[in-house]
Design an enzyme around this catalytic site. Structure first.
Site, PDB file in Angstrom:
ATOM      1  N   HIS A  82     -31.520  25.860  37.823  1.00 42.24           N
ATOM      2  CA  HIS A  82     -30.092  25.558  37.828  1.00 42.24           C
ATOM      3  C   HIS A  82     -29.394  26.336  36.731  1.00 42.24           C
ATOM      4  CE1 HIS A  82     -26.387  23.298  38.306  1.00 42.24           C
ATOM      5  NE2 HIS A  82     -26.318  23.246  36.994  1.00 42.24           N
ATOM      6  N   ASP A 161     -21.680  10.306  41.196  1.00 39.98           N
ATOM      7  CA  ASP A 161     -21.308  11.456  40.361  1.00 39.98           C
ATOM      8  C   ASP A 161     -20.033  12.101  40.875  1.00 39.98           C
ATOM      9  OD1 ASP A 161     -21.681  13.701  38.421  1.00 39.98           O
ATOM     10  OD2 ASP A 161     -21.895  14.813  40.292  1.00 39.98           O
ATOM     11  N   ARG A 168     -13.264  11.871  35.640  1.00 39.16           N
ATOM     12  CA  ARG A 168     -13.335  12.484  34.304  1.00 39.16           C
ATOM     13  C   ARG A 168     -12.388  13.671  34.208  1.00 39.16           C
ATOM     14  NH1 ARG A 168     -19.095  14.235  34.426  1.00 39.16           N
ATOM     15  NH2 ARG A 168     -18.586  15.321  32.502  1.00 39.16           N
ATOM     16  N   SER A 183     -24.715  14.125  34.911  1.00 38.99           N
ATOM     17  CA  SER A 183     -24.100  14.612  36.149  1.00 38.99           C
ATOM     18  C   SER A 183     -24.940  15.739  36.752  1.00 38.99           C
ATOM     19  CB  SER A 183     -22.676  15.102  35.828  1.00 38.99           C
ATOM     20  OG  SER A 183     -22.144  15.860  36.880  1.00 38.99           O
ATOM     21  N   LYS A 187     -27.890  15.507  40.206  1.00 43.80           N
ATOM     22  CA  LYS A 187     -27.833  16.323  41.429  1.00 43.80           C
ATOM     23  C   LYS A 187     -29.146  17.069  41.673  1.00 43.80           C
ATOM     24  CE  LYS A 187     -23.763  17.676  39.976  1.00 43.80           C
ATOM     25  NZ  LYS A 187     -22.323  17.766  39.690  1.00 43.80           N
TER      26      LYS A 187
HETATM   27  N1  URA Z   1     -20.931  20.390  36.028  1.00 42.34           N
HETATM   28  C1  URA Z   1     -21.323  19.219  36.579  1.00 42.34           C
HETATM   29  O1  URA Z   1     -21.960  19.228  37.637  1.00 42.34           O
HETATM   30  N2  URA Z   1     -21.022  18.076  35.983  1.00 42.34           N
HETATM   31  C2  URA Z   1     -20.321  18.018  34.842  1.00 42.34           C
HETATM   32  O2  URA Z   1     -20.085  16.934  34.343  1.00 42.34           O
HETATM   33  C3  URA Z   1     -19.902  19.220  34.270  1.00 42.34           C
HETATM   34  C4  URA Z   1     -20.231  20.400  34.883  1.00 42.34           C
END
Ligand code: URA
Ligand code: CA
Length: 433
Positions: A82, A161, A168, A183, A187
């Site tokens: 990632h 999320d 947010r 977050s 994923k």
């Molecule tokens: N990328 C994400 O997937 N989540 C965040 O909180 C910030 C950047």
């Protein structure tokens, strides 16, 4: 349990229990807890932080808020890579076929780009016919047979999320290490990774602008991963200038092909070898990083990595022959050199601004609904630390419109030439614990 008590507890700097975190995530996903209360909690977390245990609990509660991908039908250790996002970041296009050529299974779920950063799916769609709309069964069969496949992001992954990130975004609470780390990790884990290699970018083109912030985020993610049983490591890499030379979809596919042949830009090649070696070792296909690196270089040299890319494209409807004849990729109508106004050494190429310049040409999206032009973009002709003579091109603009004044101005404003400059260090830190 009452949400107001959970908010007050975090406001006062106390540690939330596993049950309290579960209560918040479930209640918010189901719509039982309103935005305003979750906003207050996010702000309390922003100021009071979370312990490692709270971070791991928040991550797993978000993982379990929706669908999770079961990759157990794929043989071997599934290592996901990632990147926190950058400009001209062609690494996934290269890494996926490269490590697959060493039998490391790559079951990749990818997204599209927004703003100054590009997305892997957009880049792959520069290849005629290629698509990521395959069923989960096809996805798993392809990875078992040929070791690599890419599927579009499922809509049902980590709904908690999705809601929390949107909240947010409008409440000044994006920039919180525990919230960003949970977050991102939620994923990756929901997408089925057994082990995770993180490329955390630092510098102007990155989400984290300083080494300190990038290191804090990397440590947070590595600890979450290891605390929830997914071996995780992070490389902190430079994103002060764009990676490689190409920024733009078809241009980056061409750059990926060059790199798979071992003829790519030095920085991109090195980053791919660093990240790839970690993936090969985590997948237990090599005994150590040195051996892994030699194996990767070998499949670049003997054509196996490129052949793997071709198979991968053909498997998903793409025209694999572009690997032998890249002129079949979408071509821009105009190629416009932007010459240096003075002689010297290139001292700065501000990554995010160059990414925005490429977006202005149509290579990226300003809003989610924008259509992109796969042919256009920017080729850097110099990198930071390179000598340049007045009149020599700094970049070449690939455009489908003749008037590129605004783009040229942006380039001149964001590529600086001075008397002296060194190339930035590509790898800042490697974090394994
Ligand atoms: N990328 C994400 O997937 N989540 C965040 O909180 C910030 C950047
Ligand atoms: Ca690039």
């Amino acid at each position: 349990m009452r949400m107001v008590d959970v908010i007050s507890k975090k406001r006062d700097g106390k540690e939330l229990t596993t049950e309290e975190i579960q209560f918040v995530v479930d209640g918010y996903t189901e719509g039982k807890i309103p935005d305003y209360q979750v906003s207050a909690l996010a702000m309390a977390i922003f100021f009071q932080d979370m312990t490692d245990r709270e971070r791991a609990d928040l991550t797993m509660a978000m993982v379990n808020s929706g669908e999770t991908i079961d990759l157990s039908a794929i043989e071997g250790i599934k290592v996901d890579k990632h990147s926190t996002g950058g400009v001209g970041d062609t690494t996934t296009l290269v890494l996926a076929p490269l490590v697959a050529a060493l039998d490391v299974p790559v079951a990749k779920m990818s997204g599209r780009g927004l703003g100054h950063t590009g997305g892997t799916i957009d880049k792959l769609e520069a290849i005629e016919g290629f698509h990521v709309e395959i069923t989960k069964d096809q996805f798993i069969d392809l990875v078992n047979r040929d070791k690599v496949a890419v599927i579009g992001q499922s809509g049902n992954l980590t709904p908690a999320d999705k809601k929390l990130y949107a909240l947010r975004d409008v409440t000044g609470t994006v920039n919180s290490i525990p919230l960003i780390a949970s977050s991102i990790m939620s994923k990756k884990i929901a997408a089925g990774a057994d082990a995770i290699v993180l490329d955390v970018k630092t510098g102007a083109g990155a989400f984290m602008k300083t080494d300190e912030d990038a290191e804090n985020l990397a440590h947070a993610m590595v600890r979450i991963g290891n605390n929830v049983g997914r071996q995780t490591m992070a490389v902190i890499s430079d994103m002060s200038q764009p990676l490689g030379f190409a920024i733009g979809n078809a241009l980056e596919v061409q750059e990926a092909i060059d790199t798979l042949k071992g003829e790519g830009p030095e920085d991109l090649t090195e980053l791919v070898l660093i990240l790839g070696s970690q993936m090969v070792v985590l997948a237990k296909k090599a005994k150590d990083l040195d051996e892994a690196r030699d194996m990767l270089k070998e499949v670049m040299a003997n054509g196996k990595a490129l052949a793997k890319f071709k198979d991968f494209l053909n498997n998903q409807g793409g025209d694999g022959s572009i690997v032998d004849d890249p002129s079949k990729l979408p071509q821009a109508e105009f190629k416009i050199d932007v010459p240096a106004k003075e002689s010297g050494v290139v001292s700065e190429i501000v990554a995010d601004e160059i990414g925005i310049a490429a977006m202005l040409l149509g290579a990226g999206r300003a809003t989610k609904e924008d259509e992109i032009d796969l042919a256009v973009g920017i080729m850097l002709r110099k990198k930071v630390g390179d000598k340049v003579e007045a009149g020599e091109p700094l970049v070449t603009i690939y455009a489908n419109k003749e008037d590129v004044k605004a783009v040229e101005e942006k380039i001149y404003a964001n590529i600086k030439v001075s008397d002296h400059a060194d190339a930035p260090k590509l790898i800042h830190t490697i974090i394994t614990k």
